[in-house]
Design a protein around this motif. Structure first.
Motif, mmCIF file in Angstrom:
data_model
loop_
_atom_site.group_PDB
_atom_site.id
_atom_site.type_symbol
_atom_site.label_atom_id
_atom_site.label_comp_id
_atom_site.label_asym_id
_atom_site.label_seq_id
_atom_site.Cartn_x
_atom_site.Cartn_y
_atom_site.Cartn_z
ATOM 1 N N ILE A 47 0.845 -1.196 0.000
ATOM 2 C CA ILE A 47 0.000 0.000 0.000
ATOM 3 C C ILE A 47 0.880 1.245 0.000
ATOM 4 C CG2 ILE A 47 -1.661 1.345 1.359
ATOM 5 C CD1 ILE A 47 -2.716 -1.450 2.368
ATOM 6 N N ALA A 48 1.891 1.238 0.848
ATOM 7 C CA ALA A 48 2.781 2.394 0.949
ATOM 8 C C ALA A 48 3.527 2.645 -0.352
ATOM 9 C CB ALA A 48 3.768 2.202 2.099
ATOM 10 N N MET A 49 3.952 1.577 -1.024
ATOM 11 C CA MET A 49 4.683 1.754 -2.279
ATOM 12 C C MET A 49 3.783 2.360 -3.354
ATOM 13 S SD MET A 49 7.071 -0.823 -4.528
ATOM 14 C CE MET A 49 7.322 -1.825 -3.126
ATOM 15 N N SER A 50 2.550 1.902 -3.408
ATOM 16 C CA SER A 50 1.611 2.469 -4.374
ATOM 17 C C SER A 50 1.367 3.946 -4.066
ATOM 18 C CB SER A 50 0.287 1.703 -4.340
ATOM 19 O OG SER A 50 0.499 0.356 -4.691
ATOM 20 N N TRP A 51 1.161 4.253 -2.791
ATOM 21 C CA TRP A 51 0.962 5.641 -2.385
ATOM 22 C C TRP A 51 2.216 6.461 -2.668
ATOM 23 C CZ3 TRP A 51 -1.900 9.551 -1.905
ATOM 24 C CH2 TRP A 51 -1.591 10.620 -1.079
ATOM 25 N N ASN A 52 3.384 5.887 -2.405
ATOM 26 C CA ASN A 52 4.652 6.564 -2.652
ATOM 27 C C ASN A 52 4.760 6.985 -4.117
ATOM 28 O OD1 ASN A 52 7.415 7.155 -3.114
ATOM 29 N ND2 ASN A 52 8.019 5.856 -1.422
ATOM 30 N N MET A 53 4.465 6.062 -5.011
ATOM 31 C CA MET A 53 4.566 6.366 -6.445
ATOM 32 C C MET A 53 3.598 7.487 -6.827
ATOM 33 S SD MET A 53 6.902 4.293 -7.656
ATOM 34 C CE MET A 53 6.610 4.035 -9.389
ATOM 35 N N LEU A 54 2.359 7.375 -6.373
ATOM 36 C CA LEU A 54 1.355 8.388 -6.696
ATOM 37 C C LEU A 54 1.714 9.729 -6.068
ATOM 38 C CD1 LEU A 54 -1.371 9.259 -7.888
ATOM 39 C CD2 LEU A 54 -2.440 8.407 -5.779
ATOM 40 N N PHE A 55 2.023 9.718 -4.779
ATOM 41 C CA PHE A 55 2.317 10.968 -4.086
ATOM 42 C C PHE A 55 3.538 11.661 -4.688
ATOM 43 C CE2 PHE A 55 4.356 13.558 -0.850
ATOM 44 C CZ PHE A 55 3.308 14.384 -0.484
ATOM 45 N N ASN A 56 4.614 10.927 -4.933
ATOM 46 C CA ASN A 56 5.811 11.553 -5.489
ATOM 47 C C ASN A 56 5.570 12.107 -6.882
ATOM 48 O OD1 ASN A 56 7.576 11.402 -3.311
ATOM 49 N ND2 ASN A 56 8.125 9.291 -3.783
ATOM 50 N N ALA A 57 4.774 11.426 -7.685
ATOM 51 C CA ALA A 57 4.452 11.949 -9.020
ATOM 52 C C ALA A 57 3.688 13.268 -8.893
ATOM 53 C CB ALA A 57 3.642 10.926 -9.809
ATOM 54 N N LEU A 58 2.716 13.308 -7.993
ATOM 55 C CA LEU A 58 1.944 14.536 -7.784
ATOM 56 C C LEU A 58 2.813 15.641 -7.183
ATOM 57 C CD1 LEU A 58 -1.358 12.975 -6.382
ATOM 58 C CD2 LEU A 58 -0.986 13.952 -8.673
ATOM 59 N N PHE A 59 3.652 15.269 -6.220
ATOM 60 C CA PHE A 59 4.525 16.253 -5.577
ATOM 61 C C PHE A 59 5.496 16.851 -6.593
ATOM 62 C CE2 PHE A 59 8.149 17.768 -3.149
ATOM 63 C CZ PHE A 59 7.543 18.450 -2.091
ATOM 64 N N GLU A 60 6.101 16.016 -7.414
ATOM 65 C CA GLU A 60 7.059 16.520 -8.402
ATOM 66 C C GLU A 60 6.378 17.360 -9.473
ATOM 67 O OE1 GLU A 60 9.605 13.322 -9.740
ATOM 68 O OE2 GLU A 60 10.246 12.900 -7.688
ATOM 69 N N ARG A 61 5.145 17.020 -9.820
ATOM 70 C CA ARG A 61 4.385 17.841 -10.773
ATOM 71 C C ARG A 61 4.151 19.224 -10.170
ATOM 72 N NH1 ARG A 61 -0.846 15.157 -12.691
ATOM 73 N NH2 ARG A 61 0.695 13.796 -13.647
ATOM 74 N N TRP A 62 3.754 19.250 -8.890
ATOM 75 C CA TRP A 62 3.559 20.525 -8.203
ATOM 76 C C TRP A 62 4.887 21.284 -8.103
ATOM 77 C CZ3 TRP A 62 5.930 21.814 -3.547
ATOM 78 C CH2 TRP A 62 5.545 23.031 -2.991
ATOM 79 N N GLU A 63 5.940 20.571 -7.700
ATOM 80 C CA GLU A 63 7.253 21.174 -7.498
ATOM 81 C C GLU A 63 7.777 21.822 -8.780
ATOM 82 O OE1 GLU A 63 10.978 19.593 -5.021
ATOM 83 O OE2 GLU A 63 10.570 18.367 -6.781
ATOM 84 N N ALA A 64 7.554 21.178 -9.909
ATOM 85 C CA ALA A 64 8.064 21.688 -11.185
ATOM 86 C C ALA A 64 7.413 23.013 -11.570
ATOM 87 C CB ALA A 64 7.838 20.648 -12.286
ATOM 88 N N ARG A 65 6.235 23.315 -11.019
ATOM 89 C CA ARG A 65 5.528 24.564 -11.344
ATOM 90 C C ARG A 65 5.848 25.692 -10.365
ATOM 91 N NH1 ARG A 65 0.963 20.980 -11.557
ATOM 92 N NH2 ARG A 65 0.172 22.118 -9.751
ATOM 93 N N GLN A 66 6.703 25.434 -9.371
ATOM 94 C CA GLN A 66 7.026 26.446 -8.372
ATOM 95 C C GLN A 66 8.121 27.377 -8.884
ATOM 96 O OE1 GLN A 66 4.924 26.524 -5.673
ATOM 97 N NE2 GLN A 66 4.076 24.909 -6.975
ATOM 98 N N PRO A 67 8.083 28.658 -8.482
ATOM 99 C CA PRO A 67 9.117 29.599 -8.921
ATOM 100 C C PRO A 67 10.521 29.161 -8.505
ATOM 101 C CG PRO A 67 7.317 30.763 -7.820
ATOM 102 C CD PRO A 67 7.064 29.296 -7.659
ATOM 103 N N SER A 68 10.645 28.630 -7.286
ATOM 104 C CA SER A 68 11.918 28.102 -6.818
ATOM 105 C C SER A 68 11.774 26.590 -6.722
ATOM 106 C CB SER A 68 12.268 28.672 -5.441
ATOM 107 O OG SER A 68 13.386 27.977 -4.917
ATOM 108 N N ARG A 69 12.702 25.870 -7.325
ATOM 109 C CA ARG A 69 12.633 24.411 -7.329
ATOM 110 C C ARG A 69 13.564 23.765 -6.314
ATOM 111 N NH1 ARG A 69 12.368 22.677 -13.638
ATOM 112 N NH2 ARG A 69 10.451 23.782 -14.149
ATOM 113 N N GLU A 70 14.255 24.566 -5.557
ATOM 114 C CA GLU A 70 15.215 24.032 -4.596
ATOM 115 C C GLU A 70 14.501 23.226 -3.515
ATOM 116 O OE1 GLU A 70 18.580 25.641 -1.452
ATOM 117 O OE2 GLU A 70 17.563 27.045 -2.757
ATOM 118 N N ARG A 71 15.081 22.099 -3.152
ATOM 119 C CA ARG A 71 14.510 21.268 -2.093
ATOM 120 C C ARG A 71 15.019 21.754 -0.745
ATOM 121 N NH1 ARG A 71 13.227 15.170 -3.968
ATOM 122 N NH2 ARG A 71 11.759 15.805 -5.571
ATOM 123 N N THR A 72 14.328 22.743 -0.254
ATOM 124 C CA THR A 72 14.677 23.351 1.029
ATOM 125 C C THR A 72 14.194 22.460 2.168
ATOM 126 O OG1 THR A 72 12.578 24.521 1.095
ATOM 127 C CG2 THR A 72 14.426 25.671 0.030
#
Length: 145
Positions: A47-72
């Motif tokens: 369950i966690a692995m499936s959630w991990n894949m989905l969450f990280n894909a969504l997070f990275e999609r959001w992250e790519a649209r941010q003015p600053s992409r640095e992982r603070t």
């Protein structure tokens, strides 16, 4: 390492290491056999692995649209909180069913796991980024400050 390969390697390593911690902890905490707790650990991990894949894909999609992409530090904390919060909603009913405990008892069990995994997720992802580099979504856009 980028894209799907990165996501698959990250999720597999994360879950394999996690099962090594969780299975013995469940066996000890609930006085169950390693095979019984191991089956639960595999279910939770799947369950966690499936959630991990989905969450990280969504997070990275959001992250790519941010003015600053640095992982603070703030962004890493946001990532850990979002991942673990969603995972709690998914895992509590499964733990209650498998361990034959109430949802409240399962929630408290999950809070214990959450405390561990909050730190584990943060440390694991930081180490993973150090070993394999950050994804393109976390790289600065040339010409942007």
């Amino acid at each position: 390492m980028q894209g799907t390969k990165r996501k698959v390697v990250q999720a597999l390593l994360y879950e394999l290491c996690a099962m090594g911690f969780v299975s013995p902890a469940i066996a000890l905490a609930f006085d169950r056999s390693m095979s019984y707790s191991g089956i639960l650990a595999v279910m939770l991990s799947s369950i966690a692995m499936s959630w991990n894949m989905l969450f990280n894909a969504l997070f990275e999609r959001w992250e790519a649209r941010q003015p600053s992409r640095e992982r603070t530090l703030r962004r890493r904390l946001l990532h850990s909180l979002g991942f673990e919060g969603g995972l709690t909603l998914l895992l509590v009913p499964v733990m209650a069913w498998w361990l034959e405990i109430s949802l409240v008892a399962a929630l408290f069990t999950d809070i214990g796991l959450l405390a561990f995994f909050f730190v584990y997720a943060f440390v694991f992802q930081w180490c993973f980024d150090r070993l394999f580099g950050v994804p393109d979504s976390a790289r600065a856009v040339p010409g942007c400050a």
